[in-house]
Design a protein around this motif. Structure first.
Motif, PDB file in Angstrom:
ATOM      1  N   ASN A  98       0.855  -1.184   0.000  1.00 55.87           N
ATOM      2  CA  ASN A  98       0.000   0.000   0.000  1.00 55.87           C
ATOM      3  C   ASN A  98       0.889   1.231   0.000  1.00 55.87           C
ATOM      4  OD1 ASN A  98      -2.205   1.707   0.165  1.00 55.87           O
ATOM      5  ND2 ASN A  98      -2.279   1.595   2.411  1.00 55.87           N
ATOM      6  N   PRO A  99       1.243   1.739  -1.204  1.00 54.30           N
ATOM      7  CA  PRO A  99       2.169   2.873  -1.261  1.00 54.30           C
ATOM      8  C   PRO A  99       1.568   4.123  -0.648  1.00 54.30           C
ATOM      9  CG  PRO A  99       1.222   2.477  -3.411  1.00 54.30           C
ATOM     10  CD  PRO A  99       0.774   1.344  -2.531  1.00 54.30           C
ATOM     11  N   VAL A 100       2.442   5.015  -0.234  1.00 52.46           N
ATOM     12  CA  VAL A 100       2.030   6.252   0.400  1.00 52.46           C
ATOM     13  C   VAL A 100       1.114   7.053  -0.539  1.00 52.46           C
ATOM     14  CG1 VAL A 100       4.052   7.514  -0.454  1.00 52.46           C
ATOM     15  CG2 VAL A 100       2.925   8.243   1.649  1.00 52.46           C
ATOM     16  N   ASP A 101       0.226   7.802   0.051  1.00 51.64           N
ATOM     17  CA  ASP A 101      -0.807   8.489  -0.743  1.00 51.64           C
ATOM     18  C   ASP A 101      -0.212   9.504  -1.723  1.00 51.64           C
ATOM     19  OD1 ASP A 101      -3.727   8.789  -1.125  1.00 51.64           O
ATOM     20  OD2 ASP A 101      -3.288  10.877  -0.569  1.00 51.64           O
ATOM     21  N   SER A 102       0.936  10.097  -1.356  1.00 56.26           N
ATOM     22  CA  SER A 102       1.543  11.070  -2.266  1.00 56.26           C
ATOM     23  C   SER A 102       1.970  10.414  -3.577  1.00 56.26           C
ATOM     24  CB  SER A 102       2.749  11.737  -1.591  1.00 56.26           C
ATOM     25  OG  SER A 102       3.694  10.768  -1.178  1.00 56.26           O
ATOM     26  N   PHE A 103       2.355   9.145  -3.550  1.00 55.31           N
ATOM     27  CA  PHE A 103       2.695   8.429  -4.783  1.00 55.31           C
ATOM     28  C   PHE A 103       1.439   8.096  -5.579  1.00 55.31           C
ATOM     29  CE2 PHE A 103       3.654   4.542  -7.187  1.00 55.31           C
ATOM     30  CZ  PHE A 103       4.755   4.975  -7.906  1.00 55.31           C
ATOM     31  N   ARG A 104       0.378   7.732  -4.878  1.00 56.14           N
ATOM     32  CA  ARG A 104      -0.878   7.414  -5.561  1.00 56.14           C
ATOM     33  C   ARG A 104      -1.458   8.630  -6.287  1.00 56.14           C
ATOM     34  NH1 ARG A 104      -4.043   2.975  -4.147  1.00 56.14           N
ATOM     35  NH2 ARG A 104      -3.111   1.506  -2.693  1.00 56.14           N
ATOM     36  N   GLN A 105      -1.111   9.812  -5.797  1.00 62.42           N
ATOM     37  CA  GLN A 105      -1.655  11.011  -6.436  1.00 62.42           C
ATOM     38  C   GLN A 105      -1.224  11.155  -7.889  1.00 62.42           C
ATOM     39  OE1 GLN A 105      -3.920  13.326  -5.289  1.00 62.42           O
ATOM     40  NE2 GLN A 105      -4.193  11.776  -3.708  1.00 62.42           N
ATOM     41  N   LEU A 106      -0.106  10.484  -8.277  1.00 61.24           N
ATOM     42  CA  LEU A 106       0.313  10.550  -9.670  1.00 61.24           C
ATOM     43  C   LEU A 106      -0.769   9.993 -10.596  1.00 61.24           C
ATOM     44  CD1 LEU A 106       4.033   9.374  -9.314  1.00 61.24           C
ATOM     45  CD2 LEU A 106       3.221  11.690  -9.796  1.00 61.24           C
ATOM     46  N   GLY A 107      -1.510   9.011 -10.112  1.00 64.76           N
ATOM     47  CA  GLY A 107      -2.540   8.408 -10.941  1.00 64.76           C
ATOM     48  C   GLY A 107      -3.936   8.942 -10.699  1.00 64.76           C
ATOM     49  N   ARG A 108      -4.205   9.313  -9.446  1.00 65.71           N
ATOM     50  CA  ARG A 108      -5.583   9.725  -9.120  1.00 65.71           C
ATOM     51  C   ARG A 108      -5.746  11.223  -8.913  1.00 65.71           C
ATOM     52  NH1 ARG A 108      -6.524   7.407  -3.067  1.00 65.71           N
ATOM     53  NH2 ARG A 108      -6.194   5.458  -4.181  1.00 65.71           N
ATOM     54  N   GLY A 109      -4.610  11.939  -8.740  1.00 63.76           N
ATOM     55  CA  GLY A 109      -4.694  13.363  -8.445  1.00 63.76           C
ATOM     56  C   GLY A 109      -4.601  14.230  -9.681  1.00 63.76           C
ATOM     57  N   GLY A 110      -4.534  15.540  -9.441  1.00 66.15           N
ATOM     58  CA  GLY A 110      -4.439  16.482 -10.554  1.00 66.15           C
ATOM     59  C   GLY A 110      -4.396  17.914 -10.047  1.00 66.15           C
ATOM     60  N   ILE A 111      -4.374  18.831 -10.988  1.00 61.70           N
ATOM     61  CA  ILE A 111      -4.364  20.263 -10.671  1.00 61.70           C
ATOM     62  C   ILE A 111      -5.805  20.718 -10.501  1.00 61.70           C
ATOM     63  CG2 ILE A 111      -3.664  22.551 -11.468  1.00 61.70           C
ATOM     64  CD1 ILE A 111      -1.520  21.160 -13.161  1.00 61.70           C
ATOM     65  N   ARG A 112      -6.147  21.126  -9.302  1.00 61.84           N
ATOM     66  CA  ARG A 112      -7.536  21.504  -9.007  1.00 61.84           C
ATOM     67  C   ARG A 112      -7.764  22.996  -9.264  1.00 61.84           C
ATOM     68  NH1 ARG A 112     -10.312  17.503  -6.748  1.00 61.84           N
ATOM     69  NH2 ARG A 112      -9.151  15.718  -5.931  1.00 61.84           N
ATOM     70  N   GLY A 113      -9.053  23.335  -9.370  1.00 62.59           N
ATOM     71  CA  GLY A 113      -9.414  24.732  -9.572  1.00 62.59           C
ATOM     72  C   GLY A 113      -9.318  25.192 -11.008  1.00 62.59           C
ATOM     73  N   VAL A 114      -9.218  24.245 -11.943  1.00 61.53           N
ATOM     74  CA  VAL A 114      -9.134  24.617 -13.356  1.00 61.53           C
ATOM     75  C   VAL A 114     -10.545  24.972 -13.848  1.00 61.53           C
ATOM     76  CG1 VAL A 114      -8.514  23.844 -15.685  1.00 61.53           C
ATOM     77  CG2 VAL A 114      -7.157  23.107 -13.697  1.00 61.53           C
ATOM     78  N   PRO A 115     -10.704  26.136 -14.480  1.00 63.41           N
ATOM     79  CA  PRO A 115     -12.046  26.519 -14.950  1.00 63.41           C
ATOM     80  C   PRO A 115     -12.643  25.470 -15.894  1.00 63.41           C
ATOM     81  CG  PRO A 115     -10.511  28.374 -15.120  1.00 63.41           C
ATOM     82  CD  PRO A 115      -9.696  27.166 -14.770  1.00 63.41           C
ATOM     83  N   VAL A 116     -13.927  25.325 -15.842  1.00 61.99           N
ATOM     84  CA  VAL A 116     -14.735  24.448 -16.698  1.00 61.99           C
ATOM     85  C   VAL A 116     -14.585  22.975 -16.319  1.00 61.99           C
ATOM     86  CG1 VAL A 116     -15.316  23.749 -19.045  1.00 61.99           C
ATOM     87  CG2 VAL A 116     -14.566  26.100 -18.597  1.00 61.99           C
TER      88      VAL A 116
END
Length: 345
Positions: A145-163
């Motif tokens: 179970n890798p640390v959540d910061s590594f998982r963000q590469l696949g599930r995360g992103g840049i938030r607050g982007v219009p539209v």
């Protein structure tokens, strides 16, 4: 007229198919057309599209890579077990994964080129070897179970982007991989790959190091499988079957994109579009409540249909032309004309 001919060609038809599928999905589920839903769809397709881009280079060069799915699984298990909850291990483990990807690609490529073993056999063996190692390590159960910061590469992103609200990192990675692939296909190295799939003897006579070019395509394929595995850790989690079937999905996407099995013809952008069309088709079937157990059968039908279409005159199949006739020379005055040597006496 040329535009219609291009759209009807194998590399153009995939874009028509993708547009038709997206419209059909939107008719069934109007919310699918919302920007936020479309970007989520792109995020889901990104790992598939990336392995399709890698598989493109192998197929257009005249070979196959069946080890991609098992390599994805191996990379996911490595990341899940070696990183754990220590964020300080992310960078060294990423280096290890890239080295493993390069090593797998080199072994595949060198066995194919130096020992003249068919790529189907070599990569099938590599697929089973990697899968066996993963099963031995995990016992067939989900571990790590890798640390959540590594998982963000696949599930995360840049938030607050219009539209679109969020721009997933996986979409940015896909855009970078596609840009690199397009650049590579426009270099002399990329043109040599296509020429190698079309006429390997001519490439050798031209003095190109064909063994190294072919080996490089397997390295590219393995690296794209590694990148896909990194994204899947966050998106799909850590499981010994997470990469199962990805090699056939990649091949189906590439063929759907009009790339000729056997090499020599194809466009990397169309191969990526094939991945989107394939996933759109499965999404449509899901909305239509078609059983998911038919997925493998549908992939097989798609491969057969795409190959048949590509080989048909409508798909732009190349016709073999007769060898050029030898030049006719006028016999000297008072002499009988001499028959060409290849026709005998």
């Amino acid at each position: 007229m040329n535009a219609i001919r291009t759209l009807l060609s194998p590399r153009g038809a995939v874009f028509l198919l993708l547009a038709g599928l997206l419209i059909a999905i939107t008719v069934i589920s109007p919310s699918f057309a919302e920007p936020s839903q479309l970007i989520r769809f792109t995020q889901r397709v990104a790992p598939i599209a990336i392995v399709a881009i890698g598989q493109y280079f192998v197929i257009v060069g005249g070979e196959f890579d069946l080890s991609m799915g098992s390599l994805i699984t191996a990379q996911v298990v490595i990341a899940g077990n070696l990183i754990g909850q220590d964020a300080g291990r992310i960078f060294p483990v990423l280096i290890l994964m890239l080295v493993l990807g390069v090593l797998v690609g080199l072994v595949n490529g060198l066995l194919v080129t130096l020992l003249k073993v068919p790529s189907f056999i070599v990569t099938l063996g590599m697929m089973l070897a990697l899968l066996g190692g993963v099963m031995y390590w995990t016992g067939g159960a989900a571990t790590g179970n890798p640390v959540d910061s590594f998982r963000q590469l696949g599930r995360g992103g840049i938030r607050g982007v219009p539209v679109i609200e969020i721009l997933p990192y996986s979409v940015l990675v896909l855009a970078a991989v596609l840009a690199a692939a397009i650049w590579l296909t426009r270099t002399s190295f990329g043109r040599t790959i296509i020429a190698l799939g079309d006429n390997p003897r001519a490439v050798r006579y031209a003095g190109a190091r064909s063994w190294w070019v072919t080996t490089s395509t397997f390295v590219i394929s393995a690296l794209t499988a590694t990148i896909s595995g990194i994204l899947l850790v966050g998106y799909a989690g850590v499981h010994p079957k997470v990469g199962q079937g990805y090699e056939f999905i990649a091949i189906t996407a590439v063929v759907l994109g009009g790339v000729v099995l056997g090499g020599g013809r194809g466009w990397v952008v169309a191969a990526m579009a094939g991945a989107f069309a394939l996933e759109a088709l499965f999404t449509l079937l899901n909305f239509a409540e078609v059983p998911s157990t038919l997925r493998d059968g549908i992939q097989g039908i798609i491969i057969i249909a795409a190959v048949a279409y590509s080989a048909s005159p409508l798909g732009g199949a190349r016709r073999k032309s007769a060898p050029p006739a030898p030049p006719q020379t006028s016999p000297p005055d008072g002499k009988e004309p001499v028959a060409p040597a290849h026709l005998g006496s």
